[in-house]
Design a protein around this motif. Sequence first.
Motif, PDB file in Angstrom:
ATOM      1  N   THR A   1       0.827  -1.206   0.000  1.00  0.00           N
ATOM      2  CA  THR A   1       0.000   0.000   0.000  1.00  0.00           C
ATOM      3  C   THR A   1       0.863   1.258   0.000  1.00  0.00           C
ATOM      4  OG1 THR A   1      -1.613  -1.206   1.347  1.00  0.00           O
ATOM      5  CG2 THR A   1      -1.895   1.181   1.161  1.00  0.00           C
ATOM      6  N   PRO A   2       0.761   2.123  -1.034  1.00  0.00           N
ATOM      7  CA  PRO A   2       1.439   3.412  -0.992  1.00  0.00           C
ATOM      8  C   PRO A   2       0.769   4.287   0.077  1.00  0.00           C
ATOM      9  CG  PRO A   2       0.788   2.834  -3.241  1.00  0.00           C
ATOM     10  CD  PRO A   2       0.076   1.900  -2.327  1.00  0.00           C
ATOM     11  N   VAL A   3       1.566   4.943   0.918  1.00  0.00           N
ATOM     12  CA  VAL A   3       0.972   5.697   2.027  1.00  0.00           C
ATOM     13  C   VAL A   3       1.300   7.190   2.012  1.00  0.00           C
ATOM     14  CG1 VAL A   3       0.733   3.727   3.576  1.00  0.00           C
ATOM     15  CG2 VAL A   3       2.904   4.968   3.502  1.00  0.00           C
ATOM     16  N   SER A   4       2.493   7.561   1.561  1.00  0.00           N
ATOM     17  CA  SER A   4       2.863   8.977   1.602  1.00  0.00           C
ATOM     18  C   SER A   4       4.085   9.236   0.724  1.00  0.00           C
ATOM     19  CB  SER A   4       3.165   9.421   3.043  1.00  0.00           C
ATOM     20  OG  SER A   4       4.290   8.714   3.532  1.00  0.00           O
ATOM     21  N   TYR A   5       4.453  10.529   0.591  1.00  0.00           N
ATOM     22  CA  TYR A   5       5.683  10.878  -0.136  1.00  0.00           C
ATOM     23  C   TYR A   5       6.346  12.078   0.533  1.00  0.00           C
ATOM     24  CZ  TYR A   5       3.672  15.071  -2.308  1.00  0.00           C
ATOM     25  OH  TYR A   5       3.122  16.315  -2.518  1.00  0.00           O
TER      26      TYR A   5
END
Length: 239
Positions: free
Chosen positions: A120-124
């Motif tokens: 799961t991508p969560v932030s950058y």
Amino acid sequence: MRKKVSLTAVAAALLLTACGPGVPDLSKGNNDTAAQYVADALLRNDKHYDEGIDYDHSLLVPTPTPEPTPAAVKPDGKEDGKNGGSSSSGTSGNGASAENVSRKSVSVSDIYGVKGVTVTPVSYQLKSSYGSSVYQIMPTGKGNRLAVVYFNIANKTKKSKRVNLAKKEVSAELIVNGKSVGSPMLSLTDNDLQNMNVMLDAGKKKQGVFLFEVSKKTKVSSVEIHFTTDTKEATSSVK
């Protein structure tokens, strides 16, 4: 008379042995006529020779070259081939064009396909470098900075799982403000999804990353990651 016969023979030999380009293929009768004409031309200035012939160029008609028989044409306009084979149409067996492959939209976890494990991508974050003081990754382009996208890798099963994302043929690109800025950089960090191959205990999580380069001048308002395989695709927004 001996001189006349000798020159006639020479002329005939020249005609019969000529094989360069542009020499017509003459029939036997025309070949004899041509030989006589050459002999006459050689003896024309000899005052003792009075047996010249009137030469008609139309007599030296080359033997026509046979033309190939055209292939039979079927009513549908296609040639009737003899081998019975069919030409390639550039399509797959189900008739779909290779250039128009339809990909199925799935989740990021499904695109990696490790059963019982979610990705799961969560932030950058926008950073000047990534890593520790021992091992740091810097932008390679002048005037660029790193866009570090963080992922949550979680084992949802009750047993340890091998999470080998390195063997997955997944392509990714960063979309900033609706425009692609390219693929992730290659790195040697063990949490880079491109080379991640770890054993994850039951119920445990691990952080993963992708590292991209973006211009320092870019004012980032939206970030998405687009994933593709040969048959599937997934898009996820990150904040």
